[in-house]
Design a protein around this motif. Structure first.
Motif, PDB file in Angstrom:
ATOM      1  N   GLY A 202     -51.232  56.023   1.386  1.00  0.00           N
ATOM      2  CA  GLY A 202     -50.884  57.269   2.049  1.00  0.00           C
ATOM      3  C   GLY A 202     -51.747  58.449   1.701  1.00  0.00           C
ATOM      4  N   THR A 203     -52.957  58.195   1.207  1.00  0.00           N
ATOM      5  CA  THR A 203     -53.855  59.300   0.892  1.00  0.00           C
ATOM      6  C   THR A 203     -54.117  60.111   2.159  1.00  0.00           C
TER       7      THR A 203
ATOM      8  N   PRO B  88     -56.259  56.513  -8.131  1.00  0.00           N
ATOM      9  CA  PRO B  88     -55.346  57.622  -7.849  1.00  0.00           C
ATOM     10  C   PRO B  88     -54.334  57.306  -6.740  1.00  0.00           C
ATOM     11  N   VAL B  89     -53.149  57.851  -6.906  1.00  0.00           N
ATOM     12  CA  VAL B  89     -52.058  57.723  -5.947  1.00  0.00           C
ATOM     13  C   VAL B  89     -51.702  59.129  -5.466  1.00  0.00           C
ATOM     14  N   PRO B  90     -51.714  59.393  -4.159  1.00  0.00           N
ATOM     15  CA  PRO B  90     -51.394  60.742  -3.685  1.00  0.00           C
ATOM     16  C   PRO B  90     -49.984  61.157  -4.080  1.00  0.00           C
ATOM     17  N   ALA B  91     -49.810  62.434  -4.346  1.00  0.00           N
ATOM     18  CA  ALA B  91     -48.505  62.938  -4.762  1.00  0.00           C
ATOM     19  C   ALA B  91     -47.447  62.698  -3.692  1.00  0.00           C
ATOM     20  N   GLU B  92     -47.899  62.570  -2.437  1.00  0.00           N
ATOM     21  CA  GLU B  92     -46.946  62.402  -1.326  1.00  0.00           C
ATOM     22  C   GLU B  92     -46.484  60.955  -1.149  1.00  0.00           C
TER      23      GLU B  92
ATOM     24  N   LEU C 182     -43.007  53.706 -14.831  1.00  0.00           N
ATOM     25  CA  LEU C 182     -43.044  55.167 -14.847  1.00  0.00           C
ATOM     26  C   LEU C 182     -43.982  55.672 -13.764  1.00  0.00           C
ATOM     27  N   ASP C 183     -43.846  56.925 -13.432  1.00  0.00           N
ATOM     28  CA  ASP C 183     -44.772  57.621 -12.541  1.00  0.00           C
ATOM     29  C   ASP C 183     -45.585  58.604 -13.376  1.00  0.00           C
ATOM     30  N   HIS C 184     -46.905  58.545 -13.254  1.00  0.00           N
ATOM     31  CA  HIS C 184     -47.743  59.559 -13.891  1.00  0.00           C
ATOM     32  C   HIS C 184     -48.578  60.244 -12.821  1.00  0.00           C
ATOM     33  N   ARG C 185     -49.194  61.349 -13.184  1.00  0.00           N
ATOM     34  CA  ARG C 185     -49.816  62.212 -12.180  1.00  0.00           C
ATOM     35  C   ARG C 185     -51.323  61.980 -12.037  1.00  0.00           C
ATOM     36  N   LEU C 186     -51.700  60.727 -11.816  1.00  0.00           N
ATOM     37  CA  LEU C 186     -53.096  60.425 -11.499  1.00  0.00           C
ATOM     38  C   LEU C 186     -53.240  60.502  -9.982  1.00  0.00           C
ATOM     39  N   HIS C 187     -53.427  61.711  -9.461  1.00  0.00           N
ATOM     40  CA  HIS C 187     -53.554  61.917  -8.017  1.00  0.00           C
ATOM     41  C   HIS C 187     -55.010  62.007  -7.572  1.00  0.00           C
ATOM     42  N   ALA C 188     -55.929  62.181  -8.527  1.00  0.00           N
ATOM     43  CA  ALA C 188     -57.368  62.233  -8.258  1.00  0.00           C
ATOM     44  C   ALA C 188     -58.079  61.791  -9.533  1.00  0.00           C
ATOM     45  N   VAL C 189     -59.354  61.435  -9.409  1.00  0.00           N
ATOM     46  CA  VAL C 189     -60.063  60.962 -10.602  1.00  0.00           C
ATOM     47  C   VAL C 189     -60.273  62.078 -11.622  1.00  0.00           C
ATOM     48  N   THR C 190     -60.001  63.302 -11.234  1.00  0.00           N
ATOM     49  CA  THR C 190     -60.082  64.419 -12.182  1.00  0.00           C
ATOM     50  C   THR C 190     -58.786  64.597 -12.971  1.00  0.00           C
ATOM     51  N   ASP C 191     -57.792  63.730 -12.737  1.00  0.00           N
ATOM     52  CA  ASP C 191     -56.466  63.904 -13.336  1.00  0.00           C
ATOM     53  C   ASP C 191     -56.192  63.010 -14.538  1.00  0.00           C
TER      54      ASP C 191
END
Length: 508
Positions: free
Chosen positions: A216-217, A313-317, A345-354
């Motif tokens: 869903g990116t 990365p996984v989009p926040a949406e 768990l869910d972690h906030r890897l939404h981009a490679v900068t995260d």
């Protein structure tokens, strides 16, 4: 007649297209290689600083000279070259039959080219070198890379020594205004058919791109439209130098509308990451607190625990979020059925900068799990998947005494060429020598993408060099994400072996 207009990337010019252009011409096409001002074309006398608009005008001039009724113009932009290509195509959309993104990013309106530079240190250098000018256009130049610096801009896989020497010798400084001036688009270019040529030694292939669309990116959703096709080339970032004949054949096929189509995420099919887990695992009691779920075994405990860390990365949406994906819940239930707490768990890897934020999320979740009275705080294993692999470096570099095992399925074990993280601490290959006797279980997919497989091979080589405690479980016919993609007996057996190996370290 097909007319190809070829626009090279940063530091390069028409010379890089020589062999590809010759092959296209031999096949009957008309070919123009654009000399961008300052990169193959000298600055006009008395001219001001060169910016992106200068290069857009260079491309428009070639389009206008070539445009005639009945001729299909195919604009090819490599690397930085896609920015002036899109700017020109947006203003000459009716003249363009197709745009080819050759191992390039997806520039957006209002965003400068420097945003696509993978290496953060390089982005900072661009900003520091920029100087003001009277007309508001940033002046100054970025020196071309030295011979050993080209990998900071993209994978050099496939380049011969002679090709790398030539790339270095003929490289020119990049005018900083071309990297810092935002691209301006009206939206007209969005209607032009497009083709992406993916160089799989430098970035994801078609299958991985489909997975990213499925997750869903938002920025990738448009790639699943019928007007967009894709090709793969098994090489690095400079295919016009490493495989010019294959590139010419690909461009010819792209011009005729060929290529692979992606499937839209809402096309009535179940995305790969949401298909059933390959084992029929009974549900277990599950407790959810914040971003963490505990899948509980029988009895009061304390029990050992396995923390499963998703990739990205996984989009926040994305919905459902990774802790509810069948692969993660399947493994968690499997270990819970064998006496260990399974943690998703869910972690906030939404981009490679995260990665900094994602690593902190994982560390916080692990401490909360260890504090739970049903968990034996001295017997914990961490199990990473795919793009979560770089986070293993945090635990390999200085493993705590309670960490009994690190496992990883089809992981990325060194920063990929386009990520710009080469000098970061998220580099498991470099951290492995400090892991001591910490057991590491590596589940290796035989049909892995070339770019990820290269990092795994590098890790295995380093393990042999430093005598790491590494166990490898191979899934020869497995793909990246084989637990939902390849429900074969061999894959099921590999999952049983991996779970058994991790639990043996926890209970031993």
């Amino acid at each position: 007649m097909t007319v190809f207009i070829l626009v090279a990337g940063a530091f390069t010019g028409p010379h890089v297209w020589r062999d590809t252009a010759a092959r296209l011409t031999a096949e009957g096409a008309e070919v123009h290689t654009v000399a961008l001002t300052g990169l193959g074309r000298p600055l006009a006398d008395g001219g001001g600083a060169v910016d992106l608009e200068t290069h857009i005008a260079d491309v428009i001039a070639v389009i206008d000279a070539a445009a005639e009724p009945g001729r299909g113009i195919v604009l090819v932009g490599h690397d930085y070259g896609i920015h002036p290509v899109l700017g020109a195509a947006d203003r000459r959309a009716r003249s363009i039959a197709r745009i080819v993104y050759l191992d390039s990013g997806m520039p957006q309106n209002g965003v400068p080219a420097v945003a696509a530079v993978p290496d953060q240190l390089l982005r900072e250098e661009v900003a520091e070198r920029a100087t003001g000018s009277g007309d508001g256009v940033p002046g100054g130049e970025l020196p071309p890379p030295a011979r050993d610096e080209w990998p900071r801009w993209g994978s050099t896989a496939g380049l011969s020594e002679a090709a790398l020497d030539g790339l270095t010798a003929l490289a020119a400084p990049q005018p900083l205004g071309t990297l810092l001036q935002p691209l301006r688009l009206t939206g007209a270019v969005a209607e032009v058919p497009a083709t992406g040529v993916l160089c799989t030694a430098n970035g994801p292939g078609v299958e991985m791109l489909q997975m990213m669309v499925d997750v869903g990116t938002p920025a990738l959703r448009a790639l699943a439209e019928a007007r967009v096709t894709f090709f793969e080339l098994p090489t690095g970032h400079w295919p016009m130098l490493s495989c010019p004949e294959a590139l010419a054949a690909t461009l010819t096929e792209a011009a005729s509308g060929g290529g692979h189509l992606l499937t839209p995420p809402d096309a009535g099919r179940t995305p790969a990451h949401l298909r059933p887990f390959l084992l029929d695992v009974p549900e277990r009691p599950r407790e959810r607190t914040g971003n963490t779920d505990l899948h509980l075994p029988d009895g009061p405990g304390p029990h050992p625990a396995v923390v499963f860390v998703h990739g990205g990365p996984v989009p926040a949406e994305a919905r459902p979020t990774p802790r509810d994906w069948p692969t993660l819940t399947g493994y968690a239930r499997q270990v819970a059925g064998q006496g260990a707490v399974g943690v998703t768990l869910d972690h906030r890897l939404h981009a490679v900068t995260d990665y900094e934020q994602a690593a902190a999320d994982v560390a916080d979740a692990v401490e909360r799990v260890r504090a739970d009275p049903r968990v034996d705080a001295d017997r914990v294993a961490l199990w990473f998947f795919s793009g979560g692999g770089p986070i293993t470096a945090e635990w390999l570099a200085d493993p705590p005494v309670w960490l009994r095992c690190v496992a990883a399925n089809y992981p990325i074990l060194a920063p990929l060429p386009g990520w710009g993280l080469t000098g970061s601490r998220f580099h498991p290959v470099r951290a492995l020598s400090r892991a001591g006797d910490l057991p590491v279980v590596l589940v290796r997919a035989g049909r892995e993408s070339a770019e990820i497989a290269a990092t795994v091979e590098e890790f295995v080589t380093e393990a042999a060099r430093c005598g790491a405690n590494l166990e490898i479980i191979d899934v020869p016919e497995g793909r990246h994400g084989f637990e939902t993609l390849d429900p074969t007996e061999g894959a099921r057996e590999a999952v049983h072996r991996a779970v058994g190996a991790v639990l043996a370290r926890l209970k031993g």
